[in-house]
Write an enzyme that holds these catalytic residues in place. Structure first.
Site, PDB file in Angstrom:
ATOM      1  N   ASP A  18     -11.794 -10.887  -0.775  1.00  0.00           N
ATOM      2  CA  ASP A  18     -13.049 -11.164  -0.087  1.00  0.00           C
ATOM      3  C   ASP A  18     -14.129 -10.340  -0.778  1.00  0.00           C
ATOM      4  O   ASP A  18     -13.840  -9.349  -1.442  1.00  0.00           O
ATOM      5  CB  ASP A  18     -12.995 -10.887   1.418  1.00  0.00           C
ATOM      6  CG  ASP A  18     -12.380  -9.545   1.785  1.00  0.00           C
ATOM      7  OD1 ASP A  18     -12.668  -8.542   1.097  1.00  0.00           O
ATOM      8  OD2 ASP A  18     -11.611  -9.489   2.757  1.00  0.00           O
ATOM      9  N   HIS A  65     -10.402  -6.432  -2.286  1.00  0.00           N
ATOM     10  CA  HIS A  65     -11.482  -6.368  -1.298  1.00  0.00           C
ATOM     11  C   HIS A  65     -12.682  -5.726  -2.002  1.00  0.00           C
ATOM     12  O   HIS A  65     -12.701  -4.512  -2.234  1.00  0.00           O
ATOM     13  CB  HIS A  65     -11.044  -5.556  -0.078  1.00  0.00           C
ATOM     14  CG  HIS A  65      -9.859  -6.141   0.627  1.00  0.00           C
ATOM     15  ND1 HIS A  65      -9.898  -7.363   1.261  1.00  0.00           N
ATOM     16  CD2 HIS A  65      -8.586  -5.670   0.775  1.00  0.00           C
ATOM     17  CE1 HIS A  65      -8.708  -7.618   1.787  1.00  0.00           C
ATOM     18  NE2 HIS A  65      -7.897  -6.611   1.499  1.00  0.00           N
ATOM     19  N   ASN A  80       2.258  -4.892  -3.314  1.00  0.00           N
ATOM     20  CA  ASN A  80       0.863  -5.267  -3.063  1.00  0.00           C
ATOM     21  C   ASN A  80       0.029  -4.020  -2.775  1.00  0.00           C
ATOM     22  O   ASN A  80       0.460  -3.133  -2.042  1.00  0.00           O
ATOM     23  CB  ASN A  80       0.830  -6.210  -1.849  1.00  0.00           C
ATOM     24  CG  ASN A  80      -0.510  -6.856  -1.631  1.00  0.00           C
ATOM     25  OD1 ASN A  80      -1.086  -7.448  -2.537  1.00  0.00           O
ATOM     26  ND2 ASN A  80      -1.031  -6.772  -0.412  1.00  0.00           N
ATOM     27  N   GLU A 122      -5.674 -10.958  -1.619  1.00  0.00           N
ATOM     28  CA  GLU A 122      -6.476 -10.754  -0.399  1.00  0.00           C
ATOM     29  C   GLU A 122      -7.971 -10.714  -0.724  1.00  0.00           C
ATOM     30  O   GLU A 122      -8.702  -9.868  -0.188  1.00  0.00           O
ATOM     31  CB  GLU A 122      -6.067  -9.442   0.293  1.00  0.00           C
ATOM     32  CG  GLU A 122      -4.606  -9.343   0.656  1.00  0.00           C
ATOM     33  CD  GLU A 122      -4.264  -8.070   1.431  1.00  0.00           C
ATOM     34  OE1 GLU A 122      -5.192  -7.456   2.004  1.00  0.00           O
ATOM     35  OE2 GLU A 122      -3.080  -7.694   1.454  1.00  0.00           O
ATOM     36  N   GLU A 144       0.817  -1.222   0.000  1.00  0.00           N
ATOM     37  CA  GLU A 144       0.000   0.000   0.000  1.00  0.00           C
ATOM     38  C   GLU A 144       0.851   1.271   0.000  1.00  0.00           C
ATOM     39  O   GLU A 144       0.690   2.152   0.839  1.00  0.00           O
ATOM     40  CB  GLU A 144      -0.975  -0.021   1.179  1.00  0.00           C
ATOM     41  CG  GLU A 144      -1.924  -1.219   1.128  1.00  0.00           C
ATOM     42  CD  GLU A 144      -2.856  -1.327   2.329  1.00  0.00           C
ATOM     43  OE1 GLU A 144      -2.797  -0.447   3.212  1.00  0.00           O
ATOM     44  OE2 GLU A 144      -3.637  -2.290   2.383  1.00  0.00           O
TER      45      GLU A 144
END
Length: 315
Positions: free
Chosen positions: A224, A194, A158, A222, A117
């Protein structure tokens, strides 16, 4: 193809049903929190290895690959690291941290999120302690330190909000090109993903391809898919369609080497604590019962495997 999940260390230790399902369903695992700097080194020079060691050992017993997360992240700097330090001391501490962690798990972690990030939403470099004190150089340094500690590990940058062709994605693509031109060992780009159940990513396949065209691997790191509560059968079916879409994009792009969900059970999901009114983001519910999204991924993997058998030249 690595199909993985982030792992909640407490559940791994205390919940046999959780650990059994983790070992049976996935061939890769990611440390959700155990390898973050604040957790690994709570005091200067004092390392708390048991949580990370536990996951490594679990993975090795179950034949799973380990994805390390994360070496440099502005949100998990130990409290003892002072913003008042001179730049050279901060650089030394960061270098020692990266080197110590990667060296300890050399040959046992196939890939690392080296920096996490580093961009703001508008594509500019995020204003952090590292950027203020060390300048843009800290990103390249972290990759070089990690590579020196384990030349065999794949090294990723990432970030979130890069699934579509956003300003942030464009800026990350530019940054990766610049780093590689400078000889920085950036091997891959991680797409956190996400996502909300009613906002599937646009042209994820094309976006993965344009990063792959730079010569790097890509990975869903990651994933979801949060659902607005209360859930309904229709919402869960739409959630399943988003999971299927993301996996299909990854399977379509040969450079996509890993697909990881950010936790597999709603009982341990981070979503309700950060997205008010949302939840049910995982493949299994709070009782570890599979949801439609779980079957959607199995179906998509089966469809892709069938395509490969029918077309021997498929990558």
């Amino acid at each position: 193809m690595r199909i993985g999940s982030a792992v909640d260390g407490r559940s791994l230790s205390l919940d046999p049903a959780y650990s059994s399902l983790l070992g049976a369903e996935f061939n890769a695992v990611t440390t959700e929190n155990a390898m973050k700097w604040r957790n690994l080194e709570p005091l200067p020079g004092v390392y708390a290895w048991p949580g990370a060691d536990q996951l490594i050992e679990f993975a090795e017993r179950h034949g799973q690959a380990v994805y390390g997360h994360t070496l440099v992240w502005h949100s998990d700097v130990p409290t003892w690291v002072s913003p008042d330090w001179p730049a050279e001391r901060l650089r030394t501490e960061l270098r020692d941290h990266v080197t110590e962690v990667v060296s300890r798990y050399r040959g046992r972690v196939w890939a690392w999120d080296v920096v996490n990030e580093v961009l703001d939403e508008d594509g500019s470099l995020r204003e952090t302690l590292f950027l203020r004190k060390l300048g843009r150089r800290y990103i390249a340094d972290a990759f070089r330190w990690a590579h020196a500690a384990d030349p065999g590990a794949r090294l990723f940058i990432n970030d979130y909000g890069i699934e579509g062709r956003t300003r942030k994605a464009d800026a990350l693509l530019k940054l990766v090109k610049e780093l590689r031109r400078e000889g920085v060992p950036v091997d891959g780009v991680g797409f956190q993903s996400h996502i909300a159940w009613d906002q599937p990513p646009r042209d994820l396949t094309g976006n993965l391809r344009r990063f792959a065209d730079v010569g790097v691997s890509v990975a869903i790191t990651e994933l979801d898919v949060r659902v607005e509560l209360p859930t309904t059968p229709e919402k869960l079916e739409r959630q399943a369609a988003v999971y299927r879409q993301v996996l299909r994009s990854c399977l379509t792009v040969p450079a996509c080497v890993s697909f990881t969900v950010w936790g597999f059970t709603d009982a341990r999901s981070w979503i309700p604590g950060y997205h008010r009114g949302y939840g049910a983001a995982c493949l299994f519910d709070g009782n570890l019962a599979p949801k439609p999204a779980h079957q959607a991924l199995i179906d998509e993997l089966g469809r892709h495997a069938g395509t490969d058998r029918a077309s021997p030249t498929t990558n």
